[in-house]
Design a protein around this motif. Structure first.
Motif, PDB file in Angstrom:
ATOM      1  N   SER A 257       0.821  -1.206   0.000  1.00  0.00           N
ATOM      2  CA  SER A 257       0.000   0.000   0.000  1.00  0.00           C
ATOM      3  C   SER A 257       0.858   1.260   0.000  1.00  0.00           C
ATOM      4  CB  SER A 257      -0.922  -0.013   1.224  1.00  0.00           C
ATOM      5  OG  SER A 257      -1.686   1.171   1.300  1.00  0.00           O
ATOM      6  N   ARG A 258       1.917   1.261   0.790  1.00  0.00           N
ATOM      7  CA  ARG A 258       2.785   2.442   0.851  1.00  0.00           C
ATOM      8  C   ARG A 258       3.527   2.652  -0.469  1.00  0.00           C
ATOM      9  NH1 ARG A 258       6.337   3.327   5.990  1.00  0.00           N
ATOM     10  NH2 ARG A 258       6.275   5.394   5.047  1.00  0.00           N
ATOM     11  N   LEU A 259       3.952   1.567  -1.083  1.00  0.00           N
ATOM     12  CA  LEU A 259       4.571   1.660  -2.405  1.00  0.00           C
ATOM     13  C   LEU A 259       3.563   2.187  -3.422  1.00  0.00           C
ATOM     14  CD1 LEU A 259       6.693   1.130  -4.579  1.00  0.00           C
ATOM     15  CD2 LEU A 259       6.103  -1.304  -4.493  1.00  0.00           C
ATOM     16  N   ALA A 260       2.347   1.654  -3.368  1.00  0.00           N
ATOM     17  CA  ALA A 260       1.292   2.096  -4.282  1.00  0.00           C
ATOM     18  C   ALA A 260       1.011   3.582  -4.103  1.00  0.00           C
ATOM     19  CB  ALA A 260       0.026   1.280  -4.048  1.00  0.00           C
ATOM     20  N   ASP A 262       2.973   6.037  -3.016  1.00  0.00           N
ATOM     21  CA  ASP A 262       4.030   6.859  -3.601  1.00  0.00           C
ATOM     22  C   ASP A 262       3.905   6.919  -5.123  1.00  0.00           C
ATOM     23  OD1 ASP A 262       5.266   7.737  -1.324  1.00  0.00           O
ATOM     24  OD2 ASP A 262       6.866   6.245  -1.337  1.00  0.00           O
ATOM     25  N   LEU A 263       3.671   5.766  -5.738  1.00  0.00           N
ATOM     26  CA  LEU A 263       3.586   5.726  -7.201  1.00  0.00           C
ATOM     27  C   LEU A 263       2.341   6.432  -7.706  1.00  0.00           C
ATOM     28  CD1 LEU A 263       4.874   2.111  -7.915  1.00  0.00           C
ATOM     29  CD2 LEU A 263       6.099   4.274  -8.219  1.00  0.00           C
ATOM     30  N   ILE A 264       1.247   6.358  -6.955  1.00  0.00           N
ATOM     31  CA  ILE A 264       0.029   7.087  -7.328  1.00  0.00           C
ATOM     32  C   ILE A 264       0.308   8.591  -7.335  1.00  0.00           C
ATOM     33  CG2 ILE A 264      -2.287   7.733  -6.530  1.00  0.00           C
ATOM     34  CD1 ILE A 264      -2.527   4.807  -5.484  1.00  0.00           C
ATOM     35  N   SER A 268       0.637  11.429 -10.774  1.00  0.00           N
ATOM     36  CA  SER A 268      -0.276  12.561 -10.968  1.00  0.00           C
ATOM     37  C   SER A 268       0.370  13.598 -11.890  1.00  0.00           C
ATOM     38  CB  SER A 268      -0.633  13.195  -9.621  1.00  0.00           C
ATOM     39  OG  SER A 268       0.512  13.796  -9.030  1.00  0.00           O
ATOM     40  N   GLN A 269      -0.466  14.418 -12.524  1.00  0.00           N
ATOM     41  CA  GLN A 269       0.065  15.406 -13.469  1.00  0.00           C
ATOM     42  C   GLN A 269       0.921  16.456 -12.765  1.00  0.00           C
ATOM     43  OE1 GLN A 269      -3.997  15.852 -14.835  1.00  0.00           O
ATOM     44  NE2 GLN A 269      -3.291  15.700 -16.949  1.00  0.00           N
ATOM     45  N   GLU A 270       0.699  16.640 -11.458  1.00  0.00           N
ATOM     46  CA  GLU A 270       1.510  17.586 -10.707  1.00  0.00           C
ATOM     47  C   GLU A 270       2.957  17.103 -10.580  1.00  0.00           C
ATOM     48  OE1 GLU A 270      -2.490  18.732 -10.264  1.00  0.00           O
ATOM     49  OE2 GLU A 270      -1.574  16.763  -9.951  1.00  0.00           O
ATOM     50  N   PHE A 271       3.155  15.793 -10.641  1.00  0.00           N
ATOM     51  CA  PHE A 271       4.500  15.212 -10.558  1.00  0.00           C
ATOM     52  C   PHE A 271       4.942  14.678 -11.923  1.00  0.00           C
ATOM     53  CE2 PHE A 271       3.352  15.360  -6.158  1.00  0.00           C
ATOM     54  CZ  PHE A 271       4.536  15.410  -5.443  1.00  0.00           C
ATOM     55  N   SER A 272       4.169  13.742 -12.455  1.00  0.00           N
ATOM     56  CA  SER A 272       4.457  13.122 -13.767  1.00  0.00           C
ATOM     57  C   SER A 272       5.819  12.438 -13.822  1.00  0.00           C
ATOM     58  CB  SER A 272       4.357  14.164 -14.891  1.00  0.00           C
ATOM     59  OG  SER A 272       3.048  14.667 -14.990  1.00  0.00           O
ATOM     60  N   PHE A 273       6.257  11.909 -12.672  1.00  0.00           N
ATOM     61  CA  PHE A 273       7.510  11.143 -12.680  1.00  0.00           C
ATOM     62  C   PHE A 273       7.316   9.793 -13.373  1.00  0.00           C
ATOM     63  CE2 PHE A 273       9.113  13.119  -8.409  1.00  0.00           C
ATOM     64  CZ  PHE A 273       9.165  14.357  -9.023  1.00  0.00           C
ATOM     65  N   VAL A 274       6.116   9.214 -13.241  1.00  0.00           N
ATOM     66  CA  VAL A 274       5.853   7.904 -13.834  1.00  0.00           C
ATOM     67  C   VAL A 274       4.539   7.942 -14.608  1.00  0.00           C
ATOM     68  CG1 VAL A 274       7.102   6.681 -12.011  1.00  0.00           C
ATOM     69  CG2 VAL A 274       4.632   6.987 -11.821  1.00  0.00           C
ATOM     70  N   ARG A 275       4.436   7.036 -15.554  1.00  0.00           N
ATOM     71  CA  ARG A 275       3.197   6.860 -16.326  1.00  0.00           C
ATOM     72  C   ARG A 275       2.934   5.365 -16.409  1.00  0.00           C
ATOM     73  NH1 ARG A 275       0.081   9.193 -20.612  1.00  0.00           N
ATOM     74  NH2 ARG A 275      -0.556   7.648 -22.173  1.00  0.00           N
ATOM     75  N   PHE A 276       1.745   4.937 -16.010  1.00  0.00           N
ATOM     76  CA  PHE A 276       1.420   3.520 -16.026  1.00  0.00           C
ATOM     77  C   PHE A 276       0.906   3.089 -17.393  1.00  0.00           C
ATOM     78  CE2 PHE A 276       0.740   4.745 -11.497  1.00  0.00           C
ATOM     79  CZ  PHE A 276       1.837   4.065 -10.999  1.00  0.00           C
ATOM     80  N   SER A 277       1.174   1.852 -17.731  1.00  0.00           N
ATOM     81  CA  SER A 277       0.749   1.316 -19.025  1.00  0.00           C
ATOM     82  C   SER A 277      -0.768   1.171 -19.069  1.00  0.00           C
ATOM     83  CB  SER A 277       1.395  -0.048 -19.268  1.00  0.00           C
ATOM     84  OG  SER A 277       0.862  -1.008 -18.358  1.00  0.00           O
ATOM     85  N   ASP A 278      -1.283   1.011 -20.274  1.00  0.00           N
ATOM     86  CA  ASP A 278      -2.726   0.818 -20.443  1.00  0.00           C
ATOM     87  C   ASP A 278      -3.221  -0.400 -19.680  1.00  0.00           C
ATOM     88  OD1 ASP A 278      -2.605   2.994 -22.071  1.00  0.00           O
ATOM     89  OD2 ASP A 278      -2.985   1.909 -23.944  1.00  0.00           O
ATOM     90  N   GLN A 279      -2.369  -1.413 -19.569  1.00  0.00           N
ATOM     91  CA  GLN A 279      -2.778  -2.653 -18.900  1.00  0.00           C
ATOM     92  C   GLN A 279      -3.113  -2.436 -17.431  1.00  0.00           C
ATOM     93  OE1 GLN A 279      -0.092  -6.125 -19.756  1.00  0.00           O
ATOM     94  NE2 GLN A 279       1.048  -4.586 -20.901  1.00  0.00           N
ATOM     95  N   THR A 350       3.410  -5.820  -9.292  1.00  0.00           N
ATOM     96  CA  THR A 350       4.499  -6.283 -10.151  1.00  0.00           C
ATOM     97  C   THR A 350       4.297  -5.827 -11.588  1.00  0.00           C
ATOM     98  OG1 THR A 350       4.859  -8.241  -8.760  1.00  0.00           O
ATOM     99  CG2 THR A 350       5.740  -8.310 -10.999  1.00  0.00           C
ATOM    100  N   GLY A 351       3.091  -6.019 -12.113  1.00  0.00           N
ATOM    101  CA  GLY A 351       2.806  -5.615 -13.485  1.00  0.00           C
ATOM    102  C   GLY A 351       2.873  -4.116 -13.671  1.00  0.00           C
ATOM    103  N   SER A 352       2.365  -3.376 -12.705  1.00  0.00           N
ATOM    104  CA  SER A 352       2.375  -1.907 -12.798  1.00  0.00           C
ATOM    105  C   SER A 352       3.798  -1.368 -12.868  1.00  0.00           C
ATOM    106  CB  SER A 352       1.652  -1.288 -11.601  1.00  0.00           C
ATOM    107  OG  SER A 352       0.289  -1.651 -11.572  1.00  0.00           O
TER     108      SER A 352
END
Length: 478
Positions: A257-260, A262-264, A268-279, A350-352
């Motif tokens: 949950s804590r990992l999730a 941070d990645l959430i 976000s567009q305010e950060f945009s450090f990561v982008r998740f795949s369509d899957q 894992t997939g994300s």
């Protein structure tokens, strides 16, 4: 009782249980999941009865052949329909009734000296041993993905946060590994449960033990257990191993949950450090532009549910009298629910992470000169200034820069010298304003310098290899 149903109990009852009691009592829809373990336990029990002279060769052979047929037909029905429609209350009764159809009266001898109490406890432990190995593999897969990404992205520098405020520059890999190590510990905690779990209750009977010459140690080895439970009352009533597992699962889900979370935030567009795949993203039914990290949000929500399950089962146990009570029947429902939820969460995380994109430029752009304030204090300390004074002086520099509507990097050198001559030459001062130099000074074990991060990666790579070997060996045993 109905004459067309083979039951484990009922001889002294004249009436069937009420429909409402059946709804509350019957557990076949839940414990049918244990059919393989129940059949395996019965096969080993029959073999032990035969070895002990309590079952003839003919009856033993008929039971073994019949159980093999039962296993095949149950597997086919579950594959085709997803459930069993047997009239019995649980999987133990369903297996014995089906066995009677294949093996005749030999099946009536199978339950000699055995109780559903030790039978059910054995089935559950067998299932847990195999399932914990699957969780071990899933955790190892997630850790492997995190380590691979950390190795690949070791040169990306990003902001590190405390209180959700920019704190100091760190390597992106250092952030990923900060979530890897709790999962590493989860694997260790999972393995630590095995020795307590791997004790066979079979042969304990309903409460008092077995009145026939059963060799419980031999039976345990036949089943794949490392040891036997030391007390028959403890064997049939203890669910400590399930409490331990549920507590472990809730802690593991907390780490996910804590990992999730941070990645959430970073997606976000305010950060945009990561982008998740369509899957591993979903959209909005109203807003076409939305890209939502629903998978990780579900993982985050699942942690609360897992904690609730853990607490709920402990509450069931807290005031039970000795030894077996029907309250304990809820153990499997809660166990299966937590296992399924955790497995899905592990796969989604894992997939994300495996398929997400990392925007190194966005991470670098989020760095700002104020994050080097600690580096300025360190520079003063290296010039002989006591840290408390250095901290105060850098604070004064920050205040002066704000008054001039500047930042630490753009404030003139003369302003620094006016605050404190120990800031050194202008060249020395400007050398501090380097993101790479900032992270590289943290060379202590566990730090964010390249060498320190690489040491973590190397240690984890060795550990993963060792655990993959252990995992393969354990699978063979099971």
């Amino acid at each position: 009782m109905s004459a067309d149903r083979y039951q484990l109990w009922g001889g002294c009852f004249e009436e069937e249980p009420s429909a409402v009691l059946r709804r509350l009592n019957d557990s076949l829809s839940v414990d049918s999941r244990l059919y393989r373990e129940d059949i395996r336990g019965s096969q080993c029990w029959a073999r032990e009865l035969h070895r002990s002279g309590l079952l003839s060769h003919e009856d033993h052979q008929a039971i073994q052949e019949g159980l093999a047929k039962v296993e095949k037909e149950i597997e086919e029905e579950l594959t085709k329909h997803g459930c069993l429609n047997d009239p019995e209350e649980d999987i133990h009764s369903a297996v014995e009734r089906r066995l009677h159809a294949h093996a005749g009266d030999a099946a009536l001898r199978l339950h000699t000296a055995r109780s559903r109490n030790d039978q059910s406890a054995t089935d559950t432990r067998l299932w847990m041993m195999a399932s914990m190995q699957r969780l071990h593999s899933s955790l190892l897969e997630l850790i492997t993905v995190l380590v691979k990404r950390a190795q690949k992205e070791i040169d990306i520098i990003a902001p590190g946060y405390t209180h959700l405020q920019r704190a100091q520059p760190i390597r992106w890999s250092h952030f990923l590994l900060s979530h890897t190590w709790p999962l590493h510990d989860d694997v260790a905690r999972l393995e630590e449960q095995r020795s307590r779990l791997s004790r066979s209750p079979l042969g304990s009977g309903a409460i008092a033990g077995c009145a026939f010459p059963i060799d419980r140690a031999r039976l345990a080895k036949d089943l794949g257990f490392e040891d036997i439970t030391p007390n028959s009352m403890f064997a049939v009533s203890s669910r400590d191993h399930i409490v331990e597992f549920l507590n472990w699962a809730s802690l593991c889900s907390l780490h996910l949950s804590r990992l999730a979370e941070d990645l959430i935030i970073y997606s976000s567009q305010e950060f945009s450090f990561v982008r998740f795949s369509d899957q591993f993203s979903t959209g909005s039914s109203l807003m076409p532009q939305k890209r939502n990290p629903d998978g990780l949000e579900l993982v985050r929500g699942a942690a609360g549910l897992m904690l609730g399950v853990s607490m709920a089962f402990s509450c069931v146990l807290k005031g039970l009298p000795s030894t077996y009570n029907k309250d304990l029947q809820s153990d499997k429902e809660l166990l299966f629910r937590s296992y399924d939820k955790l497995q899905d969460c592990l796969k989604v995380v894992t997939g994300s992470i495996d398929t997400m994109e990392v925007n190194a430029d966005k991470a670098l752009a989020a760095l700002e000169p104020g994050m080097l304030a600690t580096d300025l204090a360190h520079a003063l300390v290296r010039s002989g200034v006591p840290f408390r004074r250095a901290h105060h002086l850098v604070g004064a520099a920050l205040r002066r820069a704000a008054a001039l509507h500047l930042d630490l990097r753009t404030m003139p050198y003369c302003e620094y010298v006016a605050i404190c001559p120990e800031f050194g030459t202008e060249e020395e001062l400007r050398a501090v304003f380097s993101w790479e130099a900032s992270v590289e000074q943290y060379t202590s074990a566990g730090g964010t310098s390249r060498a320190a991060v690489q040491k973590q990666l190397d240690d984890l790579a060795i550990w993963i290899k060792q655990n993959q070997t252990v995992s393969c060996t354990t699978k063979k045993k099971i």
